[in-house]
Design an enzyme around this catalytic site. Structure first.
Site, PDB file in Angstrom:
ATOM      1  N   SER A  70     120.148 125.046 -15.307  1.00 58.11           N
ATOM      2  CA  SER A  70     120.019 124.097 -14.194  1.00 58.11           C
ATOM      3  C   SER A  70     120.373 124.764 -12.868  1.00 58.11           C
ATOM      4  CB  SER A  70     120.945 122.897 -14.398  1.00 58.11           C
ATOM      5  OG  SER A  70     120.633 122.199 -15.579  1.00 58.11           O
ATOM      6  N   GLN A  71     119.782 124.243 -11.799  1.00 56.47           N
ATOM      7  CA  GLN A  71     120.085 124.697 -10.437  1.00 56.47           C
ATOM      8  C   GLN A  71     121.587 124.493 -10.147  1.00 56.47           C
ATOM      9  OE1 GLN A  71     117.580 122.643  -7.673  1.00 56.47           O
ATOM     10  NE2 GLN A  71     118.805 123.238  -5.900  1.00 56.47           N
TER      11      GLN A  71
END
Ligand code: SAH
Length: 216
Positions: A64-65
């Site tokens: 995930s970012q």
């Protein structure tokens, strides 16, 4: 792979960026300073660890970012000692952030390849306290329930009621919920009388929350 002043510098810069995007919790920002995020990506792409983007990992999944990890962690509102269930181990980074914050973390992954690789990685880099489980996150982890907090890191097209059952009263679940193109970040709180409240925190895009397991 070792840590270096260069990577530490890149982490300082990433934290500055997260601050500028509205992340305020100093404990969460410290996690991004102290955890060497480049370990969680393939070696050749180590520098991508410190850009605020999602990035491909094995089994066609993504890490995930950083902003998304920081946001989900903020919404989860964890306290030291909380028992937390994560659905979607992936690279293991989110699980390590929760462990860093003093939680007892259980994390489930449905891709055998990722489960094996990430379990090894967490041992190698010293996050032995994170308990990795192989299985279908839709089932949760009844053996270890109930949980103070549940975080789902894959996009759900239906609400996983078995997970809500495994939440303590007063517990919080954060889950991206919507269709395959975009999901709303939903926070569900189970009140003392068992009723559920639901809040919406904007649009994100995750890989899908899929049923069953993949052994390859
Ligand atoms: N938290 C991860 C994000 C990984 S992406 C990180 O920090 O890197 C989401 C992960 O959810 C993928 O690895 C995907 O395989 C997993 N996933 C999807 N459906 C699942 C399910 N039913 N049970 C467990 N994991 C699931």
């Amino acid at each position: 792979m070792t840590d270096t002043p260069k990577y530490r510098g890149l982490r300082q810069r990433l934290v500055k960026e997260l601050r500028s995007k509205g992340i305020k919790d100093e404990r969460i920002l410290s996690a991004f300073i102290d955890i060497p995020r480049h370990h969680f990506l393939e070696r050749a792409f180590a520098e991508w660890a410190y850009k605020d983007v999602a990035f491909p990992i094995d089994a066609d999944q993504t890490i995930s970012q950083p902003y998304t990890v920081a946001m989900q962690t903020t919404l989860l509102d964890v306290q030291k000692g909380h028992k937390v269930l994560e659905i979607g181990t992936g690279s293991g980074f989110q699980a390590c952030v929760l462990h860093y914050l003093g939680c007892k973390v259980y994390t489930i992954e449905r891709q055998k390849l990722l489960f094996d690789k990430t379990s090894q990685l967490l041992n190698r880099i010293g996050f032995t306290g994170v308990r990795t489980l192989f299985g279908d996150g839709f089932e949760g982890a009844p053996r270890f329930a109930p949980f103070d907090r549940i975080i789902v890191t894959a996009g759900a097209s239906e609400l996983p009621f078995k997970l809500i059952d495994q939440l303590k009263t007063g517990g919080i679940m954060v889950i991206p919920f919507g269709d395959s193109d975009s999901q709303d970040m939903i926070r569900i709180t189970k009140s003392e009388d068992g009723t559920l409240t639901r809040e919406n925190f904007g649009t994100y895009r995750f890989v899908p929350f899929l049923k069953g397991v993949n052994l390859h």
